[in-house]
Design a protein around this motif. Structure first.
Motif: not given
Length: 304
Positions: A31-57
């Motif tokens: 749509v125009g120059p927009f080629i990608f769109m993601d909508h994440g959440g809303p989500v309440n993240i338990p403390a334990a697995p939050v690091n699993n959501l990290d997006v590595l380099p």
């Protein structure tokens, strides 16, 4: 009136963290120059697995990534040595150009204690003349972005120009990107002066020409038509569009007007020629194997 209504599809980008994938869609790549769109959440993240959501380099070429948060905090690190915490209402605008790598990590103490996360991430394709530009990064604070209010309407112009407003966010082609909040019954129209225009319903529902559309739908409107949008309840919209740049190929996190350039980027990442973020270089996402040559679709775990 409407060219197409795009329904979101689920894509898992990390264990236990699924997003709503909006663009690209097989019947409407951009749509125009927009080629990608993601909508994440809303989500309440338990403390334990939050690091699993990290997006590595991971790498990008030929595009700008745009991160915008409704809630939560995300830490960005990239090949330029930038380390930036993005907060709700701010804009992280990273132009990959000829190549950059970055990570996104969830390190905020509130997130580590079960806080809420909700974010929109888009890619903006670059004009051909800018596809091999030097990479760059800018963070814009919420107070730097134009805000307009009217009866039942609040909106923030994230980038480009719309409704007589102009954002200071630096872009490479004519576009608009707007966060809109509507009260029940509010009436609203799309910005004029742009050939391609869409409205993503992040929350709530709207009526257009007597038909109700609901959260998780992207409405792409016919050129030259100025529809009246009526909020059926409290509603959040993300408006986006601009001028079409021509055909683009997309594979994993790479976008280019030339298929052979994507093949080069794949080899550059495999051979370590795209530098990792100096403050986040111990791990990275390897090139997905077994997907063949460049296509017009990202794999399910494409990241911005």
């Amino acid at each position: 009136m409407l060219d197409i209504v795009i329904e979101t599809r689920q894509a898992e980008i990390a264990p236990g963290f699924a997003v709503k994938r909006i663009l690209p869609y097989r019947l409407r790549r951009m749509v125009g120059p927009f080629i990608f769109m993601d909508h994440g959440g809303p989500v309440n993240i338990p403390a334990a697995p939050v690091n699993n959501l990290d997006v590595l380099p991971h790498p990008h070429i030929g595009l700008s990534t745009v991160s915008y948060l409704f809630s939560g905090h995300v830490t960005h690190r990239d090949s330029l040595g930038v380390e930036q915490v993005i907060k709700p209402g701010e804009v992280n605008w990273m132009t990959a150009g000829k190549g950059i790598a970055h990570s996104e990590r969830f390190e905020d103490p509130a997130m580590l204690n079960g806080g809420e996360l909700e974010m929109i991430q888009t890619w903006v394709a670059l004009p051909e003349k800018d596809e091999e530009s030097d990479p760059s990064f800018s963070n814009y604070k919420a107070e730097q972005l134009p805000v307009f209010t009217d009866k039942g309407v609040w909106m923030r112009l994230i980038a480009g120009d719309a409704y007589g407003l102009k954002s200071n966010v630096s872009t490479h082609s004519p576009l608009f990107y707007v966060h809109v909040a509507l009260e029940p019954g509010a009436r609203f129209g799309l910005p004029t002066g742009h050939s391609e225009r869409g409205a993503y319903i992040a929350r709530g529902s709207v009526e257009v020409s007597g038909i109700t559309y609901t959260a998780g739908q992207l409405l792409v409107f016919t050129k030259g038509v100025d529809p009246l949008i009526i909020a059926r309840e409290q509603t959040t919209l993300m408006l986006l569009g601009g001028e079409h740049l021509g055909e683009r190929h997309i594979w994993w996190n790479f976008v280019s007007s030339r298929k052979e350039r994507i093949e080069q980027a794949k080899e550059d990442w495999k051979q370590g020629r795209i530098v990792l973020p100096p403050m986040d270089n111990e791990t990275y996402i390897p090139l997905p194997e077994g997907r063949g040559k460049s296509s017009n679709d990202p794999p399910p775990n494409a990241l911005s």
